[in-house]
Design a protein around this motif. Structure first.
Motif: not given
Length: 127
Positions: A85-110
């Motif tokens: 399912n290509g739509w699932t791939l789009v959703f999962v890839s966006g979620l993974l990149v969002g988590l990477v960006g969120g954790l990086a921003a959390l590291s910067g704030a800390w």
């Protein structure tokens, strides 16, 4: 505009521009640096990084999937346990990149809080 939405928009724009010429992991130093510079507290920085980086990846992936790259996404999804399912791939890839960006921003704030902690408020009753 509130500080949170400004940070989210700034991360979205910078991550989108960086991904045009740099590899995907370039969002990590961008999110970390911007959150250390303009971030609020840890939770809001994480959410801003999640939304900013996730949308900067998800919106182009969504556009590409609907404008001709659906076959490629479906073939790639068969390699992963996504059932083709290509739509699932789009959703999962966006979620993974969002988590990477969120954790990086959390590291910067800390990191900002560790380098320059807020001064404690003096107590009303001092002896």
């Amino acid at each position: 505009m509130s500080r949170f939405w400004f940070l989210t928009f700034l991360l979205f724009v910078l991550c989108s521009l960086a991904q045009l010429v740099l590899p995907w992991w370039s969002i990590v130093p961008i999110c970390c640096g911007v959150a250390a510079w303009r971030g609020d507290n840890g939770g809001r920085a994480f959410l801003a990084g999640l939304l900013g980086a996730g949308l900067s990846w998800w919106l182009p992936a969504l556009w590409l999937h609907t404008h001709g790259a659906a076959r490629l996404a479906a073939r790639l999804a068969t390699l992963l346990p996504l059932g083709g399912n290509g739509w699932t791939l789009v959703f999962v890839s966006g979620l993974l990149v969002g988590l990477v960006g969120g954790l990086a921003a959390l590291s910067g704030a800390w990191a900002r809080q560790a380098v320059a902690p807020h001064a404690e408020q003096p107590s009303a009753t001092r002896f």
